[in-house]
Design a protein around this motif. Structure first.
Motif, PDB file in Angstrom:
ATOM      1  N   ASP A 135      63.266  35.498  70.622  1.00 13.64           N
ATOM      2  CA  ASP A 135      63.472  34.368  69.712  1.00 13.64           C
ATOM      3  C   ASP A 135      62.860  34.689  68.356  1.00 13.64           C
ATOM      4  O   ASP A 135      61.964  35.532  68.243  1.00 13.64           O
ATOM      5  N   VAL A 136      63.368  33.999  67.324  1.00 12.25           N
ATOM      6  CA  VAL A 136      62.926  34.202  65.943  1.00 12.25           C
ATOM      7  C   VAL A 136      62.563  32.841  65.364  1.00 12.25           C
ATOM      8  O   VAL A 136      63.263  31.848  65.585  1.00 12.25           O
ATOM      9  N   SER A 137      61.449  32.769  64.627  1.00  9.45           N
ATOM     10  CA  SER A 137      61.031  31.508  64.015  1.00  9.45           C
ATOM     11  C   SER A 137      62.048  31.074  62.962  1.00  9.45           C
ATOM     12  O   SER A 137      62.830  31.882  62.461  1.00  9.45           O
ATOM     13  N   ARG A 138      62.026  29.788  62.614  1.00 13.48           N
ATOM     14  CA  ARG A 138      63.008  29.255  61.667  1.00 13.48           C
ATOM     15  C   ARG A 138      62.972  29.974  60.321  1.00 13.48           C
ATOM     16  O   ARG A 138      64.011  30.187  59.699  1.00 13.48           O
ATOM     17  N   ASP A 139      61.794  30.336  59.846  1.00 12.95           N
ATOM     18  CA  ASP A 139      61.705  31.008  58.554  1.00 12.95           C
ATOM     19  C   ASP A 139      61.853  32.528  58.666  1.00 12.95           C
ATOM     20  O   ASP A 139      61.799  33.244  57.667  1.00 12.95           O
ATOM     21  N   GLY A 140      62.047  33.025  59.881  1.00 17.19           N
ATOM     22  CA  GLY A 140      62.280  34.448  60.091  1.00 17.19           C
ATOM     23  C   GLY A 140      61.056  35.323  60.003  1.00 17.19           C
ATOM     24  O   GLY A 140      61.160  36.555  60.086  1.00 17.19           O
ATOM     25  N   SER A 141      59.857  34.740  59.879  1.00 19.62           N
ATOM     26  CA  SER A 141      58.647  35.537  59.673  1.00 19.62           C
ATOM     27  C   SER A 141      57.981  35.980  60.977  1.00 19.62           C
ATOM     28  O   SER A 141      57.134  36.869  60.966  1.00 19.62           O
ATOM     29  N   LYS A 142      58.363  35.357  62.099  1.00 21.44           N
ATOM     30  CA  LYS A 142      57.735  35.682  63.366  1.00 21.44           C
ATOM     31  C   LYS A 142      58.801  35.825  64.443  1.00 21.44           C
ATOM     32  O   LYS A 142      59.830  35.149  64.403  1.00 21.44           O
ATOM     33  N   ILE A 143      58.517  36.692  65.411  1.00 19.96           N
ATOM     34  CA  ILE A 143      59.425  36.849  66.540  1.00 19.96           C
ATOM     35  C   ILE A 143      58.635  36.806  67.841  1.00 19.96           C
ATOM     36  O   ILE A 143      57.470  37.206  67.888  1.00 19.96           O
ATOM     37  N   LEU A 144      59.261  36.275  68.875  1.00 18.42           N
ATOM     38  CA  LEU A 144      58.708  36.341  70.218  1.00 18.42           C
ATOM     39  C   LEU A 144      59.295  37.558  70.911  1.00 18.42           C
ATOM     40  O   LEU A 144      60.519  37.754  70.890  1.00 18.42           O
ATOM     41  N   VAL A 145      58.432  38.376  71.479  1.00 17.79           N
ATOM     42  CA  VAL A 145      58.898  39.577  72.167  1.00 17.79           C
ATOM     43  C   VAL A 145      58.307  39.629  73.569  1.00 17.79           C
ATOM     44  O   VAL A 145      57.201  39.135  73.816  1.00 17.79           O
ATOM     45  N   THR A 146      59.079  40.189  74.489  1.00 12.45           N
ATOM     46  CA  THR A 146      58.558  40.526  75.802  1.00 12.45           C
ATOM     47  C   THR A 146      58.181  41.999  75.772  1.00 12.45           C
ATOM     48  O   THR A 146      59.006  42.849  75.449  1.00 12.45           O
ATOM     49  N   MET A 147      56.930  42.300  76.093  1.00 15.03           N
ATOM     50  CA  MET A 147      56.446  43.672  76.083  1.00 15.03           C
ATOM     51  C   MET A 147      55.714  43.961  77.394  1.00 15.03           C
ATOM     52  O   MET A 147      55.170  43.048  78.020  1.00 15.03           O
ATOM     53  N   ALA A 148      55.723  45.229  77.780  1.00 19.61           N
ATOM     54  CA  ALA A 148      55.005  45.658  78.986  1.00 19.61           C
ATOM     55  C   ALA A 148      54.306  46.977  78.712  1.00 19.61           C
ATOM     56  O   ALA A 148      54.624  48.002  79.315  1.00 19.61           O
ATOM     57  N   PRO A 149      53.343  46.975  77.782  1.00 25.16           N
ATOM     58  CA  PRO A 149      52.665  48.239  77.436  1.00 25.16           C
ATOM     59  C   PRO A 149      51.936  48.872  78.602  1.00 25.16           C
ATOM     60  O   PRO A 149      51.757  50.090  78.642  1.00 25.16           O
ATOM     61  N   ASN A 150      51.509  48.051  79.567  1.00 21.77           N
ATOM     62  CA  ASN A 150      50.825  48.560  80.760  1.00 21.77           C
ATOM     63  C   ASN A 150      51.618  48.222  82.021  1.00 21.77           C
ATOM     64  O   ASN A 150      51.038  47.898  83.059  1.00 21.77           O
ATOM     65  N   ASP A 151      52.947  48.282  81.883  1.00 17.07           N
ATOM     66  CA  ASP A 151      53.861  47.974  82.988  1.00 17.07           C
ATOM     67  C   ASP A 151      53.750  46.533  83.455  1.00 17.07           C
ATOM     68  O   ASP A 151      54.139  46.210  84.574  1.00 17.07           O
ATOM     69  N   GLN A 152      53.219  45.649  82.604  1.00 17.04           N
ATOM     70  CA  GLN A 152      53.054  44.237  82.959  1.00 17.04           C
ATOM     71  C   GLN A 152      53.731  43.380  81.893  1.00 17.04           C
ATOM     72  O   GLN A 152      53.197  43.199  80.793  1.00 17.04           O
ATOM     73  N   PRO A 153      54.948  42.837  82.156  1.00 18.93           N
ATOM     74  CA  PRO A 153      55.668  42.075  81.130  1.00 18.93           C
ATOM     75  C   PRO A 153      54.975  40.761  80.777  1.00 18.93           C
ATOM     76  O   PRO A 153      54.692  39.944  81.644  1.00 18.93           O
ATOM     77  N   ASP A 154      54.693  40.582  79.500  1.00 19.30           N
ATOM     78  CA  ASP A 154      54.144  39.331  78.979  1.00 19.30           C
ATOM     79  C   ASP A 154      54.850  38.990  77.676  1.00 19.30           C
ATOM     80  O   ASP A 154      55.522  39.822  77.070  1.00 19.30           O
ATOM     81  N   VAL A 155      54.673  37.740  77.237  1.00 18.39           N
ATOM     82  CA  VAL A 155      55.272  37.283  75.985  1.00 18.39           C
ATOM     83  C   VAL A 155      54.247  37.404  74.871  1.00 18.39           C
ATOM     84  O   VAL A 155      53.104  36.954  75.008  1.00 18.39           O
ATOM     85  N   TYR A 156      54.659  37.996  73.751  1.00 20.72           N
ATOM     86  CA  TYR A 156      53.812  38.197  72.583  1.00 20.72           C
ATOM     87  C   TYR A 156      54.467  37.551  71.358  1.00 20.72           C
ATOM     88  O   TYR A 156      55.694  37.406  71.291  1.00 20.72           O
ATOM     89  N   LEU A 157      53.639  37.183  70.393  1.00 22.33           N
ATOM     90  CA  LEU A 157      54.112  36.715  69.091  1.00 22.33           C
ATOM     91  C   LEU A 157      53.820  37.811  68.070  1.00 22.33           C
ATOM     92  O   LEU A 157      52.681  38.275  67.949  1.00 22.33           O
ATOM     93  N   TYR A 158      54.872  38.235  67.349  1.00 21.37           N
ATOM     94  CA  TYR A 158      54.690  39.284  66.348  1.00 21.37           C
ATOM     95  C   TYR A 158      54.924  38.713  64.957  1.00 21.37           C
ATOM     96  O   TYR A 158      55.986  38.143  64.673  1.00 21.37           O
ATOM     97  N   ASP A 159      53.905  38.815  64.094  1.00 19.88           N
ATOM     98  CA  ASP A 159      53.987  38.362  62.714  1.00 19.88           C
ATOM     99  C   ASP A 159      54.512  39.524  61.874  1.00 19.88           C
ATOM    100  O   ASP A 159      53.841  40.550  61.719  1.00 19.88           O
ATOM    101  N   LEU A 160      55.723  39.381  61.340  1.00 18.38           N
ATOM    102  CA  LEU A 160      56.367  40.466  60.602  1.00 18.38           C
ATOM    103  C   LEU A 160      55.674  40.760  59.281  1.00 18.38           C
ATOM    104  O   LEU A 160      55.659  41.907  58.823  1.00 18.38           O
ATOM    105  N   ASN A 161      55.100  39.740  58.646  1.00 12.40           N
ATOM    106  CA  ASN A 161      54.425  39.945  57.361  1.00 12.40           C
ATOM    107  C   ASN A 161      53.081  40.641  57.537  1.00 12.40           C
ATOM    108  O   ASN A 161      52.732  41.560  56.793  1.00 12.40           O
ATOM    109  N   LYS A 162      52.323  40.202  58.544  1.00 10.57           N
ATOM    110  CA  LYS A 162      50.993  40.766  58.781  1.00 10.57           C
ATOM    111  C   LYS A 162      51.026  41.987  59.695  1.00 10.57           C
ATOM    112  O   LYS A 162      50.011  42.663  59.861  1.00 10.57           O
TER     113      LYS A 162
END
Length: 401
Positions: A224-251
């Motif tokens: 998913d993407v925030s309304r202003d497009g500055s943040k995205i929700l991603v599913t990541m599994a860096p340690n083989d464990q899927p979790d939901v993360y928030l990624y700030d594109l500006n920061k």
């Protein structure tokens, strides 16, 4: 790559033209009658017929009219159009009349002949708006589709909602989970591989160029993407464990939202982007949960069914697919609100997966399985009507609208 594919299969199994098929589920409402009149003088008979059929289909899908096929019948509206082709340019003039009086008169131009379906969609969308009827602002929006085209191969294609127009944007390798980056639809995210590592890319349609955003072992999907497009929700599994993360594109900063020893995937913003809903197996089966951004615990949101998947949100509403008990392979689409216990079933049978809300929340697209084929389904929520449009080549894996 093998680990990513295993999680991808788990993710999918959670959720797992004259040829266009139209299925109407409710015709009880009395609608204004309309006649479609072609006043074009085109030598290209194929284009002439195809354009007429798309306009006819659009008027039906809008669910605002009873479309008459005979000019002898009394109609409330006449939709008259003039289509002209000059080289690669296509010009369209649409006139709407009621009681012999002109209600609307608009002219459109298109430089890309192959995109003629969008010209038809825009003409109908604007006409509906001019008449003050229930809007269909989504009608000329583009659809993103991940289409399987071989073993471990998938393309990202851009299409209109009828799948009449299709263009391959990203090909070669395994390209999955496209997600529009903004409301202008001039960029999108997708997951591919960079030296066998799941990598999230942002594709700029104006520059026809993809830029790397993130990489992660295990899996990486933008959900998913925030309304202003500055943040995205991603599913990541860096340690083989899927979790939901928030990624700030500006920061360029990642914030881990869920923290569970099982599987948390498919995060979507809800309630003014202060919370997320997501799919988790923390009950021993996939179900929908809600959690505040920055909160440490999640709450069960859906208490219906035991296999609820592939959620999408609009304001305080969510739509999800649910496997029906004692009905092998049957998944239906359900709609509910975080402010109410009421749940509404939107499909009746078959395998219906990956629902996505339109920009105005009044329509939903989803993947409809038709035997060995897949189709793009469209639900007109308020009109209680559904339609589907088969994909003739390849299979639809995921979609965004």
């Amino acid at each position: 790559m093998a680990k990513f594919l295993l999680v991808f299969v788990f993710f999918i199994s959670f959720a797992v033209a004259d040829d266009n098929v139209i299925s109407v589920t409710n015709e009880s409402v009395s609608l204004p009658k309309i006649i479609l009149k072609d006043s074009s003088e085109l030598s290209d008979k194929t284009l002439k017929n195809n354009f007429y059929n798309i306009l006819l289909n659009d008027l039906k899908v809008s669910s605002n009219f009873e479309v008459l096929t005979s000019g002898d019948e009394k109609a409330n509206y006449v939709f008259e159009y003039f289509l002209a082709k000059s080289g690669t340019n296509l010009n369209l003039r649409v006139i709407i009349r009621a009681d012999g009086k002109e209600k609307s008169n608009k002219t459109y131009s298109l430089s890309s002949l192959e995109q003629y379906p969008f010209l038809a969609h825009k003409g109908v969308k604007d006409s509906v708006k001019e008449l003050g009827l229930a809007p269909v602002e989504w009608m000329d929006h583009k659809i993103l589709i991940a289409r399987a085209n071989g073993s471990r191969k998938s393309q990202i294609i851009m299409a209109d909602y009828t799948l009449t127009y299709q263009k391959v944007i990203v090909g070669g390798g395994l390209n999955l989970f496209p997600r529009w980056a903004n409301k202008e639809q001039n960029a999108f995210y997708y997951t591919a591989y960079d030296h066998n590592i799941p990598t999230l890319y942002l594709y700029d349609l104006n520059k026809n160029k993809a830029n790397r955003i993130l990489s992660s072992g295990g899996m990486l999907v933008a959900s998913d993407v925030s309304r202003d497009g500055s943040k995205i929700l991603v599913t990541m599994a860096p340690n083989d464990q899927p979790d939901v993360y928030l990624y700030d594109l500006n920061k360029k900063m990642l914030q881990k939202i869920t923290n569970y020893s099982g599987v948390d995937v498919n995060g979507n913003f809800i309630e003014d982007e202060k919370k997320i809903v997501f799919v988790s197996d923390r009950l021993g089966y996939p179900n929908i949960f809600i959690q505040g951004i920055g909160a440490s615990s999640a709450e069960q949101l859906v208490f219906h069914g035991r296999n609820n998947t592939a959620v999408s949100t609009y304001k305080n509403y969510l739509v999800y697919s649910s496997r029906e008990p004692e009905q092998r392979g049957v998944f239906n689409i359900y709609l509910m609100s975080t402010k109410s216990d009421y749940i509404r079933q939107l499909t009746a049978n078959g395998k219906n997966l990956f629902p996505r809300f339109s920009s105005d929340g009044g329509s939903i697209v989803y993947i409809k399985y038709l035997g060995s084929e897949t189709a793009l389904g469209v639900i007109r929520v308020n009109a209680n009507k559904s339609f589907h449009f088969p994909l003739k080549v390849g299979k639809i894996q995921s979609i965004d609208w």
